[in-house]
Design a protein around this motif. Structure first.
Motif, short mmCIF file in Angstrom:
data_model
loop_
_atom_site.label_atom_id
_atom_site.label_comp_id
_atom_site.label_asym_id
_atom_site.label_seq_id
_atom_site.Cartn_x
_atom_site.Cartn_y
_atom_site.Cartn_z
N MET A 57 0.82 -1.20 0.00
CA MET A 57 0.00 0.00 0.00
C MET A 57 0.86 1.26 0.00
O MET A 57 0.48 2.31 0.52
CB MET A 57 -0.93 0.01 1.22
CG MET A 57 -1.92 -1.15 1.28
SD MET A 57 -3.13 -1.11 -0.06
CE MET A 57 -4.24 0.16 0.53
N LEU A 62 -0.37 2.73 -4.79
CA LEU A 62 -1.70 3.32 -4.72
C LEU A 62 -2.02 4.08 -6.00
O LEU A 62 -3.14 4.00 -6.52
CB LEU A 62 -1.82 4.24 -3.52
CG LEU A 62 -1.72 3.60 -2.13
CD1 LEU A 62 -1.85 4.66 -1.05
CD2 LEU A 62 -2.78 2.52 -1.95
N SER A 91 -0.03 1.66 6.45
CA SER A 91 -0.90 1.63 5.27
C SER A 91 -1.97 2.71 5.35
O SER A 91 -2.24 3.42 4.37
CB SER A 91 -1.56 0.26 5.14
OG SER A 91 -0.62 -0.75 4.84
N ILE A 95 -2.47 5.93 2.77
CA ILE A 95 -3.75 6.23 2.13
C ILE A 95 -4.18 7.66 2.43
O ILE A 95 -4.60 8.40 1.53
CB ILE A 95 -4.83 5.22 2.61
CG1 ILE A 95 -4.52 3.82 2.09
CG2 ILE A 95 -6.22 5.66 2.17
CD1 ILE A 95 -5.35 2.73 2.74
N PHE A 103 -9.50 4.17 -0.57
CA PHE A 103 -9.10 2.87 -0.04
C PHE A 103 -9.54 2.72 1.42
O PHE A 103 -9.58 3.69 2.17
CB PHE A 103 -7.58 2.67 -0.11
CG PHE A 103 -7.04 2.67 -1.49
CD1 PHE A 103 -6.96 1.49 -2.23
CD2 PHE A 103 -6.57 3.84 -2.08
CE1 PHE A 103 -6.45 1.49 -3.52
CE2 PHE A 103 -6.07 3.85 -3.37
CZ PHE A 103 -6.01 2.67 -4.09
#
Length: 361
Positions: A57, A62, A91, A95, A103
């Motif tokens: 991630m 991404l 992670s 994000i 996500f």
């Protein structure tokens, strides 16, 4: 003798009789059927993929994922392989810094050492910390019931009472549990000419199970259902339609009996696509309980899902012969049902999803 054998093979090939010796794996004829059809490369509505697995991630990953998601009309990806602790927190942070609304991460529980003094309390505390750090749900892998053992080396049952505080905590925190138990029942059946999964078991022999490896299929499924019923305040998403996509009448009875159970369609679209009328009726009846999911991240395979759900096309191919050697048919679902399967049901179950990514009602 060798010369005679070679001549025989040559004669068979020349006369066309060699084709009669073709194996099932090699036989893959092109259909001569000519019927109207539509390629659907992009979902009709933005969707939530409730069942994805991403080990990486990082920011660059991404970015790549979002490009593919945009092409599919995928609004939100739920990464079920979130792990726990610092890895999960990292992670979530990646994000937040890059694509904060695209996500979602679910946490995972490490069942090693289950049953040791203090293990349950530690597992619950870690789960609570993971939710506080940004996880939006809990994913339980099929290893529970199949491979996980307690601290004494005994198989850890899905409904083991020592796990009850975990499921209860998810209900208390208002986050769903997406759980995969067992595998298709055919993996437990005799590997013979009557087994629809024969080719899959031949090409993936490690998937074969038995009543002693590690337990009967029905026993594991019953454990799961007992656990659902024991925790009515927790929302459970039964992965792969609980392995009852080939028996929707029975699945409907389970949904009626267990109001806190929902189902995801990941990896079972082949079952739905071969029974379009029956599956359409099921989706309409249980439209509030079904969620879209894909499982393996292969963007080129998503159009088959869209075509089954959205079109009324006939007799089109599936993408993995060892999963399904039959053709697919479209369910032609009504728009309102599509919206619920694609995103509305996920919005109702998973906290914190950005509603602005979806059509205004």
């Amino acid at each position: 003798m060798k010369l005679n054998t070679s001549i025989a093979f040559l004669l068979l090939a020349c006369t066309g009789l060699w084709a009669q010796e073709m194996s099932f794996e090699d036989y893959n004829p092109k259909s001569t059927l000519v019927v109207p059809g539509h390629k659907i490369s992009k979902a009709k509505y933005p969707f939530v993929d409730i069942h994805s697995h991403q080990r990486n991630m990082g920011a660059s990953r991404l970015k790549s994922l979002v490009a593919d998601m945009d092409a599919l009309n995928e609004a939100v990806m739920v990464n079920l392989s979130g792990g726990s602790g610092s890895g999960l927190a990292e992670s979530v942070d990646n994000i937040a810094q890059n694509y904060p609304n695209r996500f979602v991460v679910f946490a995972n529980v490490d069942f090693d050492g289950a049953g040791k003094p203090g293990w349950t309390e530690k597992a619950v505390a870690q789960l609570e910390a993971d939710i506080k750090n940004g996880a939006k749900g809990l994913k339980v892998f099929k290893s529970l019931g199949l491979r996980n053992v307690d601290h004494e080396g005994k198989r850890l049952a899905v409904d083991d009472e020592r796990l009850d505080p975990i499921w209860a905590k998810c209900g208390e925190l208002g986050v769903p549990v997406l759980i995969h138990s067992a595998d298709p029942k055919s993996f437990w059946d005799a590997m013979d000419a009557d087994n629809e999964r024969w080719l899959e078991l031949k090409t993936h022999p490690r998937r074969k199970r038995s009543d002693t490896d590690p337990a009967p299929w029905q026993q594991i499924i019953d454990e799961q259902h007992r656990m659902f019923k024991k925790h009515p305040n927790t929302k459970f998403i039964n992965a792969h339609m609980g392995w009852y996509a080939n028996n929707l009448e029975q699945l409907g009875r389970f949904l009626d009996e267990i109001p806190n159970m929902y189902v995801g369609i990941a990896a079972v679209i082949a079952e739905l696509g071969r029974q379009p009328q029956n599956a359409r009726q099921f989706f309409i009846k249980y439209q509030d309980r079904i969620l879209f999911g894909k499982d393996s991240w292969k963007p080129e395979e998503f159009p088959t899902y869209f075509r089954v759900l959205e079109s009324n096309d006939e007799y089109f191919p599936y993408y993995k012969k060892y999963h399904a050697f039959w053709a697919m048919y479209g369910l032609d679902l009504p728009d309102e049902v599509l919206k619920k399967v694609y995103y509305k049901n996920a919005l109702a179950l998973v906290p914190g999803l950005d509603k602005n990514l979806f059509p205004k009602e």
